[in-house]
Motif scaffolding. Structure first.
Motif, PDB file in Angstrom:
ATOM      1  N   LEU A 135       0.902  -1.061  -0.058  1.00 31.75           N
ATOM      2  CA  LEU A 135      -0.059   0.007   0.051  1.00 31.75           C
ATOM      3  C   LEU A 135       0.730   1.365  -0.112  1.00 31.75           C
ATOM      4  CD1 LEU A 135      -2.858  -1.085   2.552  1.00 31.75           C
ATOM      5  CD2 LEU A 135      -2.824  -1.326   0.139  1.00 31.75           C
ATOM      6  N   SER A 136       0.206   2.265  -0.461  1.00 30.80           N
ATOM      7  CA  SER A 136       1.045   3.695  -0.541  1.00 30.80           C
ATOM      8  C   SER A 136       1.516   3.899   0.814  1.00 30.80           C
ATOM      9  CB  SER A 136       0.214   4.679  -1.020  1.00 30.80           C
ATOM     10  OG  SER A 136       0.513   5.937  -0.811  1.00 30.80           O
ATOM     11  N   PRO A 137       2.576   4.711   1.191  1.00 31.26           N
ATOM     12  CA  PRO A 137       2.959   5.055   2.534  1.00 31.26           C
ATOM     13  C   PRO A 137       2.191   6.331   2.937  1.00 31.26           C
ATOM     14  CG  PRO A 137       4.669   5.484   0.868  1.00 31.26           C
ATOM     15  CD  PRO A 137       3.679   4.836   0.234  1.00 31.26           C
ATOM     16  N   ALA A 138       1.334   6.920   1.733  1.00 25.85           N
ATOM     17  CA  ALA A 138       0.430   8.155   2.359  1.00 25.85           C
ATOM     18  C   ALA A 138      -0.774   7.637   3.131  1.00 25.85           C
ATOM     19  CB  ALA A 138       0.158   8.901   1.043  1.00 25.85           C
ATOM     20  N   SER A 139      -0.902   6.211   3.010  1.00 26.65           N
ATOM     21  CA  SER A 139      -2.019   5.591   3.625  1.00 26.65           C
ATOM     22  C   SER A 139      -1.510   5.155   5.115  1.00 26.65           C
ATOM     23  CB  SER A 139      -2.789   4.612   2.692  1.00 26.65           C
ATOM     24  OG  SER A 139      -3.792   3.959   3.706  1.00 26.65           O
ATOM     25  N   PHE A 140      -2.274   5.461   5.994  1.00 25.11           N
ATOM     26  CA  PHE A 140      -1.741   4.885   7.409  1.00 25.11           C
ATOM     27  C   PHE A 140      -2.068   3.258   7.367  1.00 25.11           C
ATOM     28  CE2 PHE A 140      -6.079   4.555   8.828  1.00 25.11           C
ATOM     29  CZ  PHE A 140      -6.705   5.819   9.096  1.00 25.11           C
ATOM     30  N   PHE A 141      -2.854   2.814   6.577  1.00 28.01           N
ATOM     31  CA  PHE A 141      -3.002   1.182   6.394  1.00 28.01           C
ATOM     32  C   PHE A 141      -1.625   0.513   6.073  1.00 28.01           C
ATOM     33  CE2 PHE A 141      -7.591   2.541   5.388  1.00 28.01           C
ATOM     34  CZ  PHE A 141      -8.059   2.145   6.531  1.00 28.01           C
ATOM     35  N   SER A 142      -0.647   1.500   5.506  1.00 24.83           N
ATOM     36  CA  SER A 142       0.564   0.888   5.152  1.00 24.83           C
ATOM     37  C   SER A 142       1.355   0.589   6.167  1.00 24.83           C
ATOM     38  CB  SER A 142       1.212   1.831   4.216  1.00 24.83           C
ATOM     39  OG  SER A 142       1.687   2.979   4.927  1.00 24.83           O
ATOM     40  N   SER A 143       1.151   1.127   7.613  1.00 21.46           N
ATOM     41  CA  SER A 143       1.753   0.738   8.608  1.00 21.46           C
ATOM     42  C   SER A 143       1.275  -0.594   9.219  1.00 21.46           C
ATOM     43  CB  SER A 143       1.997   1.877   9.451  1.00 21.46           C
ATOM     44  OG  SER A 143       0.676   2.273  10.201  1.00 21.46           O
ATOM     45  N   TRP A 144       0.053  -1.021   9.156  1.00 18.92           N
ATOM     46  CA  TRP A 144      -0.610  -2.089   9.670  1.00 18.92           C
ATOM     47  C   TRP A 144       0.303  -3.332   9.628  1.00 18.92           C
ATOM     48  CZ3 TRP A 144      -6.765  -2.429   9.945  1.00 18.92           C
ATOM     49  CH2 TRP A 144      -7.277  -1.276  10.227  1.00 18.92           C
ATOM     50  N   GLN A 145       0.288  -4.191  10.492  1.00 19.20           N
ATOM     51  CA  GLN A 145       1.015  -5.452  10.165  1.00 19.20           C
ATOM     52  C   GLN A 145      -0.245  -6.506  10.372  1.00 19.20           C
ATOM     53  OE1 GLN A 145       4.479  -6.793  10.701  1.00 19.20           O
ATOM     54  NE2 GLN A 145       4.280  -4.685   9.792  1.00 19.20           N
ATOM     55  N   VAL A 146      -0.273  -7.416   9.633  1.00 14.12           N
ATOM     56  CA  VAL A 146      -1.178  -8.586   9.457  1.00 14.12           C
ATOM     57  C   VAL A 146      -0.843  -9.890  10.377  1.00 14.12           C
ATOM     58  CG1 VAL A 146      -1.606  -8.303   7.023  1.00 14.12           C
ATOM     59  CG2 VAL A 146      -0.220 -10.004   7.685  1.00 14.12           C
ATOM     60  N   ILE A 147      -1.891 -10.675  10.799  1.00 10.55           N
ATOM     61  CA  ILE A 147      -1.758 -11.740  11.539  1.00 10.55           C
ATOM     62  C   ILE A 147      -2.571 -12.737  11.084  1.00 10.55           C
ATOM     63  CG2 ILE A 147      -1.442 -10.375  13.797  1.00 10.55           C
ATOM     64  CD1 ILE A 147      -4.527 -11.222  14.371  1.00 10.55           C
ATOM     65  N   CYS A 148      -2.466 -13.959  11.596  1.00 17.06           N
ATOM     66  CA  CYS A 148      -3.018 -15.325  11.188  1.00 17.06           C
ATOM     67  C   CYS A 148      -2.994 -15.587   9.607  1.00 17.06           C
ATOM     68  CB  CYS A 148      -4.435 -15.144  11.815  1.00 17.06           C
ATOM     69  SG  CYS A 148      -4.491 -14.717  13.518  1.00 17.06           S
ATOM     70  N   SER A 149      -2.255 -15.136   8.975  1.00 15.19           N
ATOM     71  CA  SER A 149      -1.992 -15.438   7.465  1.00 15.19           C
ATOM     72  C   SER A 149      -1.104 -16.779   7.202  1.00 15.19           C
ATOM     73  CB  SER A 149      -1.603 -14.010   6.856  1.00 15.19           C
ATOM     74  OG  SER A 149      -0.325 -14.014   7.169  1.00 15.19           O
TER      75      SER A 149
END
Length: 528
Positions: free
Chosen positions: A263-277
């Motif tokens: 994801l684009s670094p301009a979106s704060f979702f880019s800093s999210w970490q995933v789990i259970c994948s």
């Protein structure tokens, strides 16, 4: 207000609720097999002193299951939640929750007797302020530990049958990611053996009711976390979309400029970490997901296998799906033909309703199209697009319910794959809910969809069935009207005759009783 500032202000609020209640994640509760916490309002178990509920034995369904899972006693999710607890709070009236401390969906107020109806809206039709608030709420949920719930990091056997509890803290957003993982994970059979043909929320009748409850609980947790009782999940109407129009930094995150999988670094979702994948990793270690961070959200919309999903779903395909009259059919799994559920889920062709597991359509098509975290079932809820997507899938389910008005008996009571019979408790929810409870119109659960709530739909959904019934019995109605008219005419004639006779008698005996003003008054009332 900026997203950062909004998130900072919301950070002082307290969270609440969804899987193993923290107060029941103890060796005492597990060995006793009882999850009946105190309600703080009166200090009694399940709020019994206030008649909110009581601690009861759970009543399991013993209806026969389908042949897809040929084992017994090898999975903690069998006969949920009896492996962990066989006594829980059973709530009265409109109360709900693991301690009966909340109101049922669609109710509010101190006594849970005030009806509420919230409306879910198209994400492109809400205001910029509402959209920013939604994004801030997502970020807050991702960064706030759940106060009331924990996750299981081991099986019941690994917990030494309850004497060695294995639970872990988790944030509010990831709690729901873990729940989606847990309900769809593979079964550990012992040694290196794994059984993959099992899923308590997909590929069978419970798919739509389970995700309906899942979204309601997620929505409810955000409302409690933020104090915003009017919050509703927005939906993404993806019919006839030519691409991922929500995949921008203004909404759910654009594409990274140098790495198309990120994801684009301009979106704060880019800093999210995933789990259970990493399902294969857990299987090899004979372990459950413990919510350890596993890297950033992956998403590369449109760069998927186009032989499996050539394009996003069309309006015509959705309309064909809605025309199907059977909710479920045949084997009641992903091989079912002419099944509304199987067609909407995406295992059947949306032009013929014939099963075709080599293709992914409708619901499944969106997951494949996203080509990343969304494309792997167990970890798909890591991507917040999941919520918007499933809200729209739920709205299609709602359209079908309103169009066909099925009785609850239409939902299969027996012979569905494990976890999917009507009276089976849905995994892994505590408090307990049965599949059949959410095979019901959304208005009964306190919410509606903006594009379904207009007057035209109201006329079609609510008045037309009654007019159709009236048409079917019109002859009887006409006959009843004629007979009623004759009787009314006879009664009216008798009343007039009696009044005339009484008036003549009154005028003869009391000729000066009424003055001119009184005559005017009587005349006015008579004309009226």
């Amino acid at each position: 207000m900026s997203l950062f500032a909004m998130t900072f202000l919301l950070g002082i609020l307290q969270p609440s609720s969804a899987q193993f209640p923290r107060v029941c994640a103890t060796s005492e509760s597990l060995l006793k097999k009882e999850c009946c916490p105190l309600w703080d309002g009166d200090g009694s178990l399940c709020g019994e002193l206030s008649n909110r509920g009581s601690c009861q034995d759970i009543l399991l369904s013993h209806a026969p299951l389908g042949p897809q899972f040929p084992f017994s006693g090898v999975d903690d999710r069998e006969d949920w939640p009896s492996v962990f607890y066989n006594r829980t709070c059973q709530c009265n009236a409109n109360f709900m929750g693991f301690n009966c401390g909340e109101c049922k969906f669609g109710f509010s107020g101190p006594s849970c007797n005030e009806r509420r109806l919230r409306v879910r809206r198209n994400i492109f039709q809400i205001t910029a302020r509402e959209k920013n608030k939604f994004l801030a709420y997502l970020n807050l949920a991702k960064r706030t530990p759940s106060r009331d719930y924990v996750i299981a990091t081991g099986t019941y056997a690994q917990m030494n049958n309850g004497s060695n509890p294995m639970f872990s803290n988790i944030n509010v957003y990831d709690l729901f990611v873990w729940m989606h993982y847990y309900v769809s994970r593979d079964t550990l059979l012992g040694g290196s053996s794994i059984w993959r043909d099992i899923d308590f929320a997909h590929e069978a009748p419970g798919f739509l009711p389970w995700h309906r409850l899942f979204l309601l609980m997620w929505e409810n947790e955000i409302q409690k976390l933020t104090g915003d009782e009017n919050f509703t999940i927005p939906y993404w109407d993806w019919r006839d979309a030519e691409g991922c129009d929500i995949c921008t930094d203004e909404y759910m995150g654009g594409r990274h400029p140098t790495n198309p999988n990120l994801l684009s670094p301009a979106s704060f979702f880019s800093s999210w970490q995933v789990i259970c994948s990493q399902s294969e990793e857990y299987n090899s270690q004979r372990a459950l997901c413990n919510a350890t961070n596993e890297g950033p959200i992956l998403r590369n919309p449109g760069n998927h296998d186009k032989t499996r999903t050539p394009r996003l779903p069309s309006s015509a395909e959705v309309e064909f799906c809605l025309s199907l009259t059977q909710y479920e059919s045949g084997s009641m799994d992903k091989l079912a033909n002419f099944s509304f559920r199987n067609t909407l889920e995406g295992f059947a062709d949306p032009r013929t309703a014939i099963s075709n597991i080599s293709q992914s359509s409708l619901h499944n098509a969106l997951h494949i199209y996203m080509n990343g975290s969304m494309s792997q079932v167990q970890g798909s809820a890591n991507d917040p697009v999941f919520i918007l997507h499933h809200a729209f899938v739920d709205s299609i389910f709602e359209q079908w319910l309103r169009r066909h008005r099925p009785l609850q008996e239409v939902y299969p009571a027996a012979n569905a794959p494990i976890g999917h019979n009507r009276e089976y408790y849905m995994v892994p929810f505590i408090p307990l809910y049965r599949n059949g409870e959410f095979f019901t119109p959304s208005r009964e659960l306190g919410y509606d969809y903006e594009y379904l709530a207009d007057p035209v739909n109201f006329f079609q959904d609510y008045l037309m069935p009654y007019l159709e019934q009236a048409r079917q019995i019109w002859a009887w109605l006409v006959g009843a009207a004629v007979v009623g008219g004759i009787i009314a005419a006879l009664i009216t004639g008798l009343i007039i005759r009696g009044c005339s006779k009484k008036r003549r008698t009154s005028e003869e005996t009391q000729p000066l009783l009424l003055e001119s003003e009184d005559y005017q008054s009587v005349s006015y009332q008579s004309n009226l």
